[in-house]
Write an enzyme that holds these catalytic residues in place. Structure first.
Site, PDB file in Angstrom:
ATOM      1  N   TYR A  10      -6.024 -11.703 -26.766  1.00 26.91           N
ATOM      2  CA  TYR A  10      -4.443 -12.501 -26.497  1.00 26.91           C
ATOM      3  C   TYR A  10      -3.513 -11.496 -26.536  1.00 26.91           C
ATOM      4  O   TYR A  10      -2.391 -12.097 -26.655  1.00 26.91           O
ATOM      5  CB  TYR A  10      -4.479 -13.683 -27.635  1.00 26.91           C
ATOM      6  CG  TYR A  10      -5.215 -15.036 -27.463  1.00 26.91           C
ATOM      7  CD1 TYR A  10      -4.972 -15.656 -26.267  1.00 26.91           C
ATOM      8  CD2 TYR A  10      -6.069 -15.392 -28.461  1.00 26.91           C
ATOM      9  CE1 TYR A  10      -5.690 -16.966 -25.991  1.00 26.91           C
ATOM     10  CE2 TYR A  10      -6.816 -16.534 -28.044  1.00 26.91           C
ATOM     11  CZ  TYR A  10      -6.442 -17.442 -27.105  1.00 26.91           C
ATOM     12  OH  TYR A  10      -7.327 -18.502 -26.763  1.00 26.91           O
ATOM     13  N   GLU A  35     -12.240 -11.032 -19.451  1.00 22.99           N
ATOM     14  CA  GLU A  35     -12.809 -11.563 -20.636  1.00 22.99           C
ATOM     15  C   GLU A  35     -14.358 -11.569 -20.612  1.00 22.99           C
ATOM     16  O   GLU A  35     -14.677 -11.443 -21.958  1.00 22.99           O
ATOM     17  CB  GLU A  35     -12.109 -12.782 -20.645  1.00 22.99           C
ATOM     18  CG  GLU A  35     -10.355 -12.805 -20.817  1.00 22.99           C
ATOM     19  CD  GLU A  35      -9.698 -14.329 -20.479  1.00 22.99           C
ATOM     20  OE1 GLU A  35     -10.438 -15.214 -20.310  1.00 22.99           O
ATOM     21  OE2 GLU A  35      -8.489 -14.417 -20.605  1.00 22.99           O
ATOM     22  N   HIS A  95     -10.581 -22.638 -24.598  1.00 22.27           N
ATOM     23  CA  HIS A  95     -10.173 -21.696 -23.690  1.00 22.27           C
ATOM     24  C   HIS A  95     -10.854 -21.572 -22.255  1.00 22.27           C
ATOM     25  O   HIS A  95     -12.098 -21.730 -22.229  1.00 22.27           O
ATOM     26  CB  HIS A  95     -10.078 -20.058 -24.198  1.00 22.27           C
ATOM     27  CG  HIS A  95      -9.816 -19.080 -23.565  1.00 22.27           C
ATOM     28  ND1 HIS A  95      -8.409 -18.756 -23.152  1.00 22.27           N
ATOM     29  CD2 HIS A  95     -10.364 -18.332 -22.453  1.00 22.27           C
ATOM     30  CE1 HIS A  95      -8.461 -17.788 -22.336  1.00 22.27           C
ATOM     31  NE2 HIS A  95      -9.725 -17.404 -21.937  1.00 22.27           N
ATOM     32  N   ASN A 103      -6.144 -26.610 -29.713  1.00 22.97           N
ATOM     33  CA  ASN A 103      -6.605 -27.434 -28.368  1.00 22.97           C
ATOM     34  C   ASN A 103      -7.897 -27.055 -27.831  1.00 22.97           C
ATOM     35  O   ASN A 103      -8.060 -27.109 -26.759  1.00 22.97           O
ATOM     36  CB  ASN A 103      -5.195 -27.083 -27.348  1.00 22.97           C
ATOM     37  CG  ASN A 103      -5.356 -25.566 -27.100  1.00 22.97           C
ATOM     38  OD1 ASN A 103      -6.260 -24.648 -27.539  1.00 22.97           O
ATOM     39  ND2 ASN A 103      -4.358 -25.328 -26.222  1.00 22.97           N
ATOM     40  N   LYS A 128     -13.286 -23.230 -29.052  1.00 25.57           N
ATOM     41  CA  LYS A 128     -12.531 -22.594 -30.045  1.00 25.57           C
ATOM     42  C   LYS A 128     -13.163 -23.377 -31.448  1.00 25.57           C
ATOM     43  O   LYS A 128     -13.779 -24.405 -31.356  1.00 25.57           O
ATOM     44  CB  LYS A 128     -11.005 -22.903 -30.122  1.00 25.57           C
ATOM     45  CG  LYS A 128     -10.278 -22.190 -28.885  1.00 25.57           C
ATOM     46  CD  LYS A 128      -8.893 -22.652 -28.584  1.00 25.57           C
ATOM     47  CE  LYS A 128      -8.415 -21.899 -27.625  1.00 25.57           C
ATOM     48  NZ  LYS A 128      -6.871 -21.949 -27.260  1.00 25.57           N
TER      49      LYS A 128
HETATM   50  P1  IDP Z   1      -3.726 -21.719 -22.268  1.00 25.39           P
HETATM   51  O1  IDP Z   1      -5.059 -21.587 -23.375  1.00 25.39           O
HETATM   52  O2  IDP Z   1      -3.409 -23.047 -21.760  1.00 25.39           O
HETATM   53  O3  IDP Z   1      -4.115 -20.685 -21.249  1.00 25.39           O
HETATM   54  P2  IDP Z   1      -1.622 -19.706 -23.353  1.00 25.39           P
HETATM   55  O4  IDP Z   1      -0.318 -19.942 -22.876  1.00 25.39           O
HETATM   56  O5  IDP Z   1      -2.201 -18.550 -22.651  1.00 25.39           O
HETATM   57  O6  IDP Z   1      -2.503 -21.172 -23.234  1.00 25.39           O
HETATM   58  O7  IDP Z   1      -1.901 -19.696 -24.695  1.00 25.39           O
HETATM   59  C1  IDP Z   1      -3.216 -19.287 -25.397  1.00 25.39           C
HETATM   60  C2  IDP Z   1      -3.183 -20.063 -26.713  1.00 25.39           C
HETATM   61  O8  IDP Z   1      -2.378 -20.022 -27.495  1.00 25.39           O
HETATM   62  C3  IDP Z   1      -3.176 -21.619 -26.390  1.00 25.39           C
HETATM   63  O9  IDP Z   1      -4.376 -22.265 -25.616  1.00 25.39           O
HETATM   64  C4  IDP Z   1      -3.022 -22.100 -27.687  1.00 25.39           C
HETATM   65  O10 IDP Z   1      -4.043 -22.018 -28.539  1.00 25.39           O
HETATM   66  C5  IDP Z   1      -1.992 -20.918 -28.393  1.00 25.39           C
HETATM   67  N1  IDP Z   1      -0.648 -21.328 -28.250  1.00 25.39           N
HETATM   68  C6  IDP Z   1      -0.039 -21.299 -27.002  1.00 25.39           C
HETATM   69  N2  IDP Z   1       1.582 -21.680 -27.214  1.00 25.39           N
HETATM   70  C7  IDP Z   1       1.499 -21.870 -28.539  1.00 25.39           C
HETATM   71  C8  IDP Z   1       2.462 -22.573 -29.389  1.00 25.39           C
HETATM   72  O11 IDP Z   1       3.335 -22.832 -28.905  1.00 25.39           O
HETATM   73  N3  IDP Z   1       2.205 -22.793 -30.906  1.00 25.39           N
HETATM   74  C9  IDP Z   1       0.921 -22.352 -31.125  1.00 25.39           C
HETATM   75  N4  IDP Z   1      -0.096 -22.102 -30.613  1.00 25.39           N
HETATM   76  C10 IDP Z   1       0.175 -21.904 -29.138  1.00 25.39           C
HETATM   77 MG    MG Z   2      -3.923 -18.542 -21.319  1.00 26.15          MG
END
Ligand code: IDP
Ligand code: MG
Length: 160
Positions: free
Chosen positions: A60, A137, A126, A123, A20
């Protein structure tokens, strides 16, 4: 180049892994790629890419109704990302383990997020959550001709 090996690899699972914008800005590209390389997965696609809003929204789309969705789209489009396709036995689930929990503060030390990040909204990486989403994807982020099927010389030393 071993055509028979490449052909048999078509059956092998693939994951879409993306560094990212924060990972790129923080100079973590080499560090992150090397973790997948060292594990023994096979890189089949790689590019630096400025993601348009529409593509981020499509990627997303399952999170569309979440309150953080607009901020997530701003984040993913805030700078270039590194798009990757990785192939290998069990790569989807294994990559998720290498990446660690969504919230970096809950991610185990030794994982990418556990070692290199602090917040869910930053974070750094992805990874596809299922083989079907891996295919979806990769098709979304790469064009025909951007992927290379190749057999690494180490392949017989990784898979019996
Ligand atoms: P993942 O990336 O671990 O699969 P997902 O639940 O699929 O997690 O969410 C996709 C992305 O959305 C996360 O990696 C993060 O960047 C963002 N995200 C998820 N939950 C939150 C939140 O509560 N606040 C802000 N960003 C979030
Ligand atoms: Mg995810």
């Amino acid at each position: 180049f071993l055509p028979h090996l490449v052909a048999s690899m078509e059956e092998v699972e693939q994951s879409y892994i993306m560094i990212k914008p924060d990972g790129v800005q923080r100079g973590l590209v080499g560090e992150i790629i090397s973790r997948f390389e060292r594990k023994g997965f096979n890189l089949t696609g790689l590019k630096l890419f400025q993601c348009p809003k529409e593509l981020a929204q499509e990627h997303y789309k399952d999170l569309q109704s979440k309150p953080f969705f607009p901020k997530l789209i701003d984040y993913i489009t805030s700078g270039p990302v590194v798009c990757m396709a990785w192939k290998g036995v069990g790569v989807v689930a294994s990559a998720r383990k290498l990446i660690g929990a969504t919230n970096p503060l809950n991610a185990e030390p030794g994982t990418i997020r556990g070692d290199l990040a602090v917040q869910t909204g930053r974070n750094v990486v992805h990874g596809s959550d299922s083989p079907d989403n891996g295919k979806r994807e990769i098709a979304l982020w790469f064009k025909e001709g951007e992927l290379c099927a190749w057999a690494a010389v180490q392949e017989p030393w990784l898979v019996e």
